[in-house]
Design an enzyme around this catalytic site. Structure first.
Site: not given
Ligand code: SDX
Length: 376
Positions: A313, A259
């Site tokens: 989710d 998140h």
């Molecule tokens: C919702 O914003 C809100 O409030 C949204 C929400 C709402 O109520 O409206 O809460 C609803 O959208 C919840 C999120 C649903 N999305 C997912 O579940 C999709 C999977 N999650 C990721 O795509 C991610 O965690 C995000 C998009 C939710 C957040 O991403 P960020 O803040 O841009 O973080 P990032 O992608 O830069 O990740 C940081 C690190 C990375 O690793 P490094 O490159 O630094 O080594 O964490 C890792 C990422 O690879 N990482 C994950 C991960 N999420 C982040 N690794 C594996 N699985 C994941 N789910």
């Protein structure tokens, strides 16, 4: 020159008095009330009143608000005709985006932006979206549409119109809790989209349509469907470790985890986990819940140190499945709830508006001469 924040990470772009999030501690409050207390004691209709009015309703006020919502469930003949003209194979989120946008065509004064009138328009949309979603699902199955029952609360009426029979009290309550938990969440992408659009003094239908477009993205609301696809792809609990490890090695994001704000357990996920476990047991889906719990165990072991925990989710997928919702209605159900939050933010933006217009840092060339075609 202001500093560049990719994805506006960490940037405060609005004030809101609706939801408070402490991402480090995993706290979510609606107007100061912890989300767990609302999930345990409130209703979706009361929660929307709370978000829009900044306080809980008195008894008579809730009755009046609920009556207003329930009296607006029915689609007009024109809207029903538009729904029945859609391709049966249309993706439900495209249907929601298309038909919510079309509601502006039925409104004699769609462009009015004074707060009291926008509040009425938003209430009509909130009341109609369950009927639209249930109606499309019946239509695409070749089944007759079920007329809404204005004696039923919004969540229960949705399941009634979807399935053609009254849901059990347990299922009606579970749906209502899901709507409470998804109603608002600060300046998430879809909410920000709504505020950006209405900040130009554009209409409420354009703002809500933009929000729906944003929510369907797999990094946002679309993740709940992604979680279910993942669960369906794992044959059994015994296969979870290998499946997840392969995805992590491939640098794939595991849907339902991580998140932008939470660096702790999403409090909504905590509540949904309990609900999912109970419903899975009641509906013979314990294997599905066990797979989810195993995925969580592995992700906590592998990623909690990086602040990656289950988000809203992850367990909503199992919950929706056990309620009996088809997979491609999971994200549209997020719409049913978040129209409440989006509308509250639209009202806040209109009450203290400033056009959103951030800057972009130019990275291209300068002083370039025009080259005629015969010289290129
Ligand atoms: C919702 O914003 C809100 O409030 C949204 C929400 C709402 O109520 O409206 O809460 C609803 O959208 C919840 C999120 C649903 N999305 C997912 O579940 C999709 C999977 N999650 C990721 O795509 C991610 O965690 C995000 C998009 C939710 C957040 O991403 P960020 O803040 O841009 O973080 P990032 O992608 O830069 O990740 C940081 C690190 C990375 O690793 P490094 O490159 O630094 O080594 O964490 C890792 C990422 O690879 N990482 C994950 C991960 N999420 C982040 N690794 C594996 N699985 C994941 N789910």
């Amino acid at each position: 020159m202001a500093s560049y924040a990719k994805g506006l990470e960490g940037v405060v772009a609005a004030h809101t008095s609706m939801s408070f999030i402490d991402g480090e501690k995993g706290i979510l409050e609606y107007v100061g009330i912890p989300i767990g207390e609302l999930a345990s004691n409130s209703s979706f209709e009361e929660t929307v009143f709370l978000l829009w009015n900044g306080r809980l309703p008195k008894h008579g006020e809730l009755d009046e608000f609920s009556h207003k919502i329930r009296s607006r469930y029915a689609m007009s003949p024109a809207l029903e005709a538009r729904l029945m003209a859609l391709p049966k194979k249309a993706e439900p989120m495209h249907v929601m985006r298309t038909l919510v946008s079309s509601l502006g065509l039925d409104d004699a004064r769609p462009d009015v932006t004074d707060v009291p009138e926008v509040r009425e328009k938003a209430l009509t949309v909130l009341s109609l979206v369950p009927t639209i979603l249930a109606g499309f699902h019946r239509y695409r199955q070749g089944k007759p549409l079920i007329k809404p029952d204005s004696n039923l609360p919004l969540a229960e009426n949705f399941l009634y119109m979807l399935n053609g029979q009254r849901p059990t009290p347990t299922m009606a309550k579970a749906m209502d809790v899901c709507l409470i938990l998804h109603a608002d969440h600060g300046l998430n992408n879809s909410t920000f989209s709504a505020r950006v659009v209405v900040s130009t003094m554009s209409d409420v239908y354009s703002a809500l349509t933009a929000a729906i477009g944003s929510l369907r993205g797999p990094l946002h609301g679309g993740a709940n469907e992604g979680v279910m696809v993942m669960l369906n792809a794992i044959p059994s609990v015994a296969d979870v470790e290998k499946f997840i490890q392969a995805k992590l090695e491939h640098k794939d994001k595991i849907m339902g985890f991580g998140h932008r704000v939470y660096r702790a357990y999403d409090p909504r996920a905590s509540h949904l986990k309990v609900l999912a476990k109970q419903l899975a047991h009641d509906t013979g889906n314990s294997a599905l819940y066990e797979k989810s719990a195993k995925i969580e165990e592995i992700m906590l072991r592998e990623k909690a140190a990086k602040g990656i925990y289950p988000n809203v989710d992850f367990y909503s997928a199992t919950t929706y499945h056990c309620i009996g919702l088809p997979l491609d209605l999971f994200t549209p159900c997020f719409v049913l709830s978040r129209v409440g939050g989006w509308s509250g933010h639209i009202l806040e933006q209109l009450s203290d508006n400033r056009l959103f217009r951030p800057s972009a840092d130019y990275t291209g060339p300068h002083d370039v001469r025009y080259t005629p075609m015969n010289k290129r």
